[in-house]
Design an enzyme around this catalytic site. Structure first.
Site, PDB file in Angstrom:
ATOM      1  CD  GLU A  14      50.865  40.306  81.998  1.00  0.00           C
ATOM      2  OE1 GLU A  14      50.207  40.525  80.971  1.00  0.00           O
ATOM      3  OE2 GLU A  14      51.706  39.391  82.077  1.00  0.00           O
ATOM      4  CB  SER A 143      51.907  42.690  79.570  1.00  0.00           C
ATOM      5  OG  SER A 143      50.696  42.119  79.148  1.00  0.00           O
ATOM      6  CE1 TYR A 209      47.190  45.693  78.181  1.00  0.00           C
ATOM      7  CE2 TYR A 209      49.294  45.686  79.336  1.00  0.00           C
ATOM      8  CZ  TYR A 209      48.347  45.045  78.565  1.00  0.00           C
ATOM      9  OH  TYR A 209      48.563  43.756  78.161  1.00  0.00           O
ATOM     10  NE  ARG A 248      50.511  41.472  70.564  1.00  0.00           N
ATOM     11  CZ  ARG A 248      50.425  41.522  71.881  1.00  0.00           C
ATOM     12  NH1 ARG A 248      49.255  41.380  72.495  1.00  0.00           N
ATOM     13  NH2 ARG A 248      51.516  41.691  72.611  1.00  0.00           N
ATOM     14  CG  ASP A 250      54.623  41.564  70.608  1.00  0.00           C
ATOM     15  OD1 ASP A 250      53.599  41.843  69.949  1.00  0.00           O
ATOM     16  OD2 ASP A 250      54.618  41.404  71.840  1.00  0.00           O
ATOM     17  CD  GLU A 268      57.500  38.724  74.590  1.00  0.00           C
ATOM     18  OE1 GLU A 268      56.452  38.896  75.232  1.00  0.00           O
ATOM     19  OE2 GLU A 268      58.645  38.899  75.062  1.00  0.00           O
ATOM     20  CG  ASN A 270      50.551  37.690  74.779  1.00  0.00           C
ATOM     21  OD1 ASN A 270      49.907  36.818  75.365  1.00  0.00           O
ATOM     22  ND2 ASN A 270      50.577  38.937  75.179  1.00  0.00           N
ATOM     23  N   GLY A 274      45.911  40.625  75.055  1.00  0.00           N
ATOM     24  CA  GLY A 274      44.967  41.477  75.757  1.00  0.00           C
ATOM     25  C   GLY A 274      43.688  41.681  74.966  1.00  0.00           C
TER      26      GLY A 274
END
Length: 307
Positions: A14, A143, A209, A248, A250, A268, A270, A274
Site C-alpha cells: 500500500e 485495503s 483508490y 474504520r 467495514d 474487519e 482498519n 486512508g
C-alpha cells in the site's frame, strides 16, 4: 508551534496509497498551523530513527498503511523512541492486522462476523475449503489487498496460476451477499454509516483508490436501528482491541429477505484508515461538520505513546 513529522510511503503493498495519504495530511497540518516535515519510510530502521531525531518532532503523524506501518512494528519503534504518535498503539495495531485473532476477540464480545477458517495456501489449492461462494484473503493485509470472491460459476481455484505474495496462510470466509457499509470511529464515538456502491464486483483495492468507480452514500440510506447497530458494533470493536484515535470498520449487510438486524456482519477493523481525497473517514468527518485540517489536528492533539 508544535512540530509534526509525517511518516509515509513504507515497504508494503500500500506504499502509493500511503504517499498520497501522507501528502494530504502534511498539507492539511500546515494549513492548521503546525510546523510539518515528512519522512519517506523504508526498511532502513537506523535511517528512520536518525531522520526522526534530526527533525525533533513533538508528534509523529503515522500515515503508513499495510504491513510494517499498521501492524505494530512502527509503533514499537516509536514507543522505544518515546514520541507520541497518531492512531492505535502496538498491541491494538498488531491484533487488528491479524484478522483471525481479531475475529476471535470480536466473537468473545458478541460481535457478528462471517464464519471463517485459517488455512495454509496449499490446502486451499487442493479444493474448496468452504461451500461456494466464499472469500479468500490474506490473514495480515489491509485495503482489501489480495481479496478474492470465489463464485459458484468459477472454474479456477483461488489464486490458481497467479502469484500469492501475502504469506503462507489464507483466511477463507463465507461470502455475505448484500450491501457494503463502513463506519468510522473518532475517539469515543462512532461517526456515521457510509454505503459503498462499486460499479462492478465489490469494494476492492481498485475501487477504493480509483476515482469514479464507487459511489459513496453518506449517510447511508438505512433503517435507523440497523445504522445504530453498525455504529455500536464499530465502537465496541474499536474498544475491544484497545484502539485509539481514528479507526474504520467495514460491514456487509444481507437484506435480500428484508431488513434484519441479525444479517449485519463485521468484516474487519482498519486502524490506519486512508486519508486520500477518496477516503471515507475524511468524508464522514465532513458530514459531521469537521474539516480535513480539523480532523488531522484532532488526531495530532490526541496522539499518544505506549511507552
Amino acid at each position: 508551534m508544535k512540530r509534526v513529522s509525517v511518516l509515509m510511503g513504507g515497504p508494503s503493498a500500500e506504499r502509493e496509497v500511503s504517499l498520497n495519504s501522507g501528502a494530504n495530511c502534511a498539507a492539511a497540518l500546515k494549513e492548521a498551523g503546525y510546523k510539518v516535515a515528512t519522512i519517506d519510510v523504508t526498511r532502513d530502521v537506523p535511517a528512520l530513527i536518525k531522520a526522526i531525531k534530526a527533525q525533533k518532532p513533538d508528534v509523529i503523524f503515522n500515515a503508513l498503511h499495510g504491513r510494517w506501518g499498521e501492524d505494530g512494528n512502527i509503533q514499537g519503534i516509536l514507543n522505544f523512541i518515546g514520541i507520541p504518535y497518531t492512531h492505535s498503539g502496538l498491541m491494538a495495531s498488531a491484533i487488528a492486522m491479524d484478522k483471525p485473532m481479531a475475529k476471535r476477540l470480536f466473537a468473545d464480545v458478541g460481535l457478528r462476523c462471517p464464519k471463517g477458517v485459517l488455512l495454509h495456501k496449499s490446502q486451499v489449492l487442493k479444493g474448496d475449503p468452504l461451500p461456494r461462494p466464499y472469500v479468500v484473503k490474506p490473514a495480515n493485509e489491509g485495503s482489501s489487498v489480495g481479496v478474492q470472491i470465489i463464485k459458484q460459476s468459477d472454474n479456477a481455484r483461488p489464486f490458481d496460476g497467479i502469484e500469492w505474495p501475502y504469506g503462507e496462510y489464507v483466511l477463507a470466509e463465507e461470502f455475505i451477499q448484500g450491501r457494503e457499509f463502513t463506519v468510522g470511529v473518532m475517539g469515543d464515538r462512532a461517526m456515521t454509516v457510509t454505503e459503498l456502491k462499486p460499479d462492478t464486483g465489490f469494494y476492492d483495492y481498485a475501487h477504493k483508490y480509483t476515482s469514479g468507480l464507487t459511489v459513496h452514500l453518506c449517510p447511508a440510506p438505512l433503517r435507523e436501528d440497523i445504522a445504530a447497530e453498525a455504529m455500536r458494533t464499530a465502537l465496541v470493536a474499536h474498544q475491544t482491541l484497545g484502539c485509539r484515535g481514528v479507526t474504520r470498520c467495514d460491514f456487509r449487510y444481507d437484506d435480500s429477505n428484508g431488513d434484519d438486524i441479525n444479517k449485519l456482519y463485521l468484516l474487519e477493523i482498519n486502524t490506519q484508515p486512508g486519508m486520500t481525497a477518496l477516503s471515507l473517514v475524511p468524508e464522514q468527518a465532513k458530514h459531521l461538520g469537521i474539516s480535513y485540517p480539523e480532523l488531522v489536528s484532532w488526531m495530532v492533539e490526541h496522539a499518544a505513546c505506549d511507552a
